[in-house]
Design a protein around this motif. Structure first.
Motif, short mmCIF file in Angstrom:
data_model
loop_
_atom_site.label_atom_id
_atom_site.label_comp_id
_atom_site.label_asym_id
_atom_site.label_seq_id
_atom_site.Cartn_x
_atom_site.Cartn_y
_atom_site.Cartn_z
N THR A 43 0.84 -1.19 0.00
CA THR A 43 0.00 0.00 0.00
C THR A 43 0.88 1.24 0.00
O THR A 43 2.00 1.23 0.52
CB THR A 43 -0.94 0.03 1.22
OG1 THR A 43 -1.81 1.16 1.13
CG2 THR A 43 -0.15 0.12 2.52
N GLU A 45 0.40 5.43 0.82
CA GLU A 45 -0.54 6.39 1.39
C GLU A 45 0.12 7.76 1.55
O GLU A 45 1.35 7.87 1.59
CB GLU A 45 -1.07 5.88 2.74
CG GLU A 45 -1.89 4.61 2.60
CD GLU A 45 -2.29 4.02 3.92
OE1 GLU A 45 -3.41 3.48 4.02
OE2 GLU A 45 -1.49 4.06 4.87
N SER A 82 -4.92 9.40 2.92
CA SER A 82 -5.67 8.65 1.93
C SER A 82 -4.77 7.67 1.21
O SER A 82 -3.53 7.78 1.26
CB SER A 82 -6.31 9.61 0.91
OG SER A 82 -5.31 10.31 0.20
N ASP A 83 -5.39 6.71 0.52
CA ASP A 83 -4.69 5.75 -0.31
C ASP A 83 -4.37 6.41 -1.65
O ASP A 83 -5.27 6.85 -2.36
CB ASP A 83 -5.55 4.50 -0.51
CG ASP A 83 -4.81 3.38 -1.20
OD1 ASP A 83 -4.37 3.58 -2.34
OD2 ASP A 83 -4.69 2.30 -0.59
N SER A 88 -8.68 7.15 -2.39
CA SER A 88 -9.75 7.05 -1.41
C SER A 88 -9.29 7.57 -0.06
O SER A 88 -8.11 7.46 0.30
CB SER A 88 -10.20 5.59 -1.26
OG SER A 88 -9.14 4.79 -0.78
N ASN A 90 -8.84 7.45 3.81
CA ASN A 90 -8.74 6.39 4.81
C ASN A 90 -9.10 6.85 6.21
O ASN A 90 -9.36 6.04 7.09
CB ASN A 90 -7.32 5.82 4.83
CG ASN A 90 -7.01 5.07 3.55
OD1 ASN A 90 -7.90 4.72 2.80
ND2 ASN A 90 -5.72 4.85 3.29
N ILE A 112 -10.16 5.79 11.50
CA ILE A 112 -9.46 5.23 10.36
C ILE A 112 -10.23 4.02 9.85
O ILE A 112 -10.55 3.10 10.63
CB ILE A 112 -8.02 4.83 10.75
CG1 ILE A 112 -7.26 6.06 11.24
CG2 ILE A 112 -7.29 4.19 9.57
CD1 ILE A 112 -5.90 5.77 11.81
N TYR A 113 -10.56 4.04 8.55
CA TYR A 113 -11.39 2.99 7.95
C TYR A 113 -12.68 2.78 8.75
O TYR A 113 -13.15 1.65 8.92
CB TYR A 113 -10.62 1.68 7.85
CG TYR A 113 -9.42 1.74 6.93
CD1 TYR A 113 -9.58 1.89 5.56
CD2 TYR A 113 -8.13 1.64 7.45
CE1 TYR A 113 -8.48 1.95 4.71
CE2 TYR A 113 -7.02 1.70 6.61
CZ TYR A 113 -7.21 1.85 5.25
OH TYR A 113 -6.11 1.91 4.43
#
Length: 219
Positions: A43, A45, A82-83, A88, A90, A112-113
């Motif tokens: 990932t 970020e 964000s990602d 998106s 996060n 978060i999420y």
């Protein structure tokens, strides 16, 4: 029991301060980016953050990024990340750090999420640059609170500053350990590394490389 290693790399690109005077600032904005790589997982970020200090931070003969710590400057801090690949959001959070002479208090909330988290710490500055603290972490993902002990030291080796931080967390008989350090090549630029070890059935290890560049009207 087999050790599972997770390699991760993180680079804090820069922070920018709005100067209150030639050797002081009171508002700071940051842009960070990090990248994680592990077997079957990757990932990337990015984070934006903003800090406000109740009193101007004195930067004279101090690393700009940690001058607030040496000056015991109380502040409030907010961030969102964000990602990068998925474009998106996060989550984000807010934090407050408060000093009364040598006594330290901080509180943090993040989401978060879609998961809520809470952190609180109390500490004492034994001497200039050395802070010892204890804390608690709780939230939606915790069956019971996690307790923490941490130490942070900022001082000089020769003509340059170093930052050393250590932390241990305890939950349900399992312990996590973190040890990190940064070397300031100048008052604006630092590079460092961090190691983490999770005392659990998976024995997760993480190795982190981190760097920071701080911009102001002087750099």
């Amino acid at each position: 029991m087999h050790a599972k290693k997770i390699l991760s790399a993180s680079f804090i690109f820069f922070s920018v301060a709005a100067p209150a005077s030639a050797d002081e600032y009171q508002v700071e904005a940051g842009l960070s980016s990090w990248n994680y790589n592990a077997t079957g997982y990757h990932t990337s970020e990015m984070q934006l953050d903003l800090s406000y200090y109740f009193d101007p931070v004195n930067t004279e003969d101090r690393p700009l990024a940690i001058a607030y710590y040496l000056g015991r400057n109380s502040n409030v801090y907010g961030y969102a990340y964000s990602d990068i690949a998925k474009h998106s959001s996060n989550g984000g959070g807010a934090k407050g750090e408060f000093w009364k002479n040598d006594f330290y208090l901080s509180a943090n909330y993040d989401r978060i999420y879609g998961v809520n988290g809470y952190t609180a710490n109390v500490g004492y500055m034994l001497n200039d640059g050395l802070l010892l603290a204890v804390g608690v972490v709780d939230g939606d993902n915790y069956l019971r609170p996690t307790y923490t002990m941490s130490a942070k030291y900022v001082g000089k080796i020769g003509a340059r500053f170093v930052n050393i931080d250590a932390k241990t967390t305890s939950n349900s008989g399992f312990y996590n350990y973190t040890l990190g350090g940064d070397y300031f090549f100048s008052n604006a630029f630092s590079m460092g590394a961090e190691m983490r070890y999770a005392d659990s059935t998976s024995n997760i290890e993480k190795h982190l490389i981190r760097g920071q560049y701080f911009l102001s009207s002087k750099t």
